[in-house]
Design an enzyme around this catalytic site. Structure first.
Site, PDB file in Angstrom:
ATOM      1  N   HIS A  92       0.839  -1.197   0.000  1.00 58.41           N
ATOM      2  CA  HIS A  92       0.000   0.000   0.000  1.00 58.41           C
ATOM      3  C   HIS A  92       0.873   1.245   0.000  1.00 58.41           C
ATOM      4  O   HIS A  92       2.094   1.173   0.164  1.00 58.41           O
ATOM      5  CB  HIS A  92      -0.922   0.022   1.229  1.00 58.41           C
ATOM      6  CG  HIS A  92      -2.066  -0.941   1.137  1.00 58.41           C
ATOM      7  ND1 HIS A  92      -1.903  -2.297   1.371  1.00 58.41           N
ATOM      8  CD2 HIS A  92      -3.373  -0.758   0.844  1.00 58.41           C
ATOM      9  CE1 HIS A  92      -3.083  -2.896   1.215  1.00 58.41           C
ATOM     10  NE2 HIS A  92      -3.986  -1.984   0.909  1.00 58.41           N
ATOM     11  N   LYS A 151      -0.366   4.620   4.674  1.00 54.09           N
ATOM     12  CA  LYS A 151      -1.294   3.713   5.352  1.00 54.09           C
ATOM     13  C   LYS A 151      -0.757   3.394   6.739  1.00 54.09           C
ATOM     14  O   LYS A 151       0.393   2.964   6.886  1.00 54.09           O
ATOM     15  CB  LYS A 151      -1.475   2.429   4.546  1.00 54.09           C
ATOM     16  CG  LYS A 151      -2.514   1.474   5.139  1.00 54.09           C
ATOM     17  CD  LYS A 151      -2.806   0.330   4.192  1.00 54.09           C
ATOM     18  CE  LYS A 151      -3.782  -0.674   4.810  1.00 54.09           C
ATOM     19  NZ  LYS A 151      -5.074  -0.058   5.151  1.00 54.09           N
TER      20      LYS A 151
END
EC number: 1.17.1.8
Length: 264
Positions: free
Chosen positions: A131, A135
């Site tokens: 990600h 995140k």
């Protein structure tokens, strides 16, 4: 008659998207947008609370909403089966409804379902999820759910062949399955489940390249929540895929029905 919606975490990327979709729909009304500086009582007056906040505060938000009679859509990561189980009795006692969606992408949900099918045929399984650098949690909620569902599908076969937990570079074990998390600038979201067997490997991969991939799932979950009861986990239950364990699946819903969405 429109359904009133409060979005908690409205200043974040996903929260902003949810707010926009609610504004552009004909059957929902956006009545509150809460940030980290807002009091939880700002959601009162809504019919549905959408929690897309932070894992550290999500539990408090959901409990407050349930206690005050709001239906709740949870898109915040960090809700494992154990945490969901702990709040299920409260939801049942209040005759409320909470829908937990680890990932609003239809493609991601289908990738996880394919992985649960394959899990029964391989004893060597690992997950690699990546990600964007911002995140805050790892492993991702999607990776946790994928691991849990694969382990449930293999219940009669036992745990997978995994390295000892003291081999930290081999990933964090979730439901006995090693999960490797990458947080890299320039990425949005990606997950690959790798299966190994005698003389072969299988990889099931899903890549999110735009936030548009979440729009169908968000609106599907909001509309399903109006008639839901108790606790529902996963977009798969709303897509007619049923749940792992042999339960009869619900009536399928066409995920292509995006008549109220305005594409970017």
């Amino acid at each position: 008659m429109t359904t009133r919606v409060a979005v908690i975490g409205a200043t974040g990327r996903l929260g902003s998207l949810v707010s926009r979709l609610v504004r552009e729909s004909d059957d929902f009304e956006l009545v509150a947008e809460l940030s980290s500086r807002s009091g939880l009582d700002a959601m009162l007056g809504a019919d549905i609370a959408v929690d897309v906040s932070h894992p550290a505060v999500s539990g408090e938000i959901v409990e407050y909403a349930v206690e005050n009679g709001l239906r709740v859509l949870v898109g915040t990561s960090g809700w494992s089966q154990e945490r969901i189980g702990a709040i299920t009795s409260r939801v049942t006692a209040s005759e409320g409804a909470v829908v937990f969606i680890p990932n609003f992408s239809v493609g991601s949900v289908l990738g996880t379902r394919l992985a649960t099918i394959a899990a029964r045929y391989f004893d060597s399984i690992e997950i690699v999820e990546a990600h964007h650098a911002g995140k805050v949690d790892s492993p991702s909620g999607t990776a946790v759910r994928t691991a849990e569902l694969m382990t449930r599908a293999r219940a009669e076969l036992g745990p997978v062949d995994a390295p000892h937990t003291d081999q930290r570079a081999r990933g964090q074990q979730v439901a006995s399955i090693p999960v490797h998390s990458l947080r890299v600038a320039g990425l949005l979201a990606s997950q690959q489940v790798v299966f190994g067997g005698r003389g072969e490997t299988l990889a099931i991969r899903h890549d999110t390249i735009s936030d548009e991939s979440y729009e169908q799932g968000i609106m599907l979950a909001l509309r399903a929540l109006r008639e839901a009861s108790g606790v529902t986990v996963g977009l798969d239950a709303l897509l007619g895929l049923g749940s792992i364990g042999g339960e009869v699946p619900p009536a399928p819903v066409d995920p292509r029905d995006t008549s109220d969405l305005v594409q970017d």
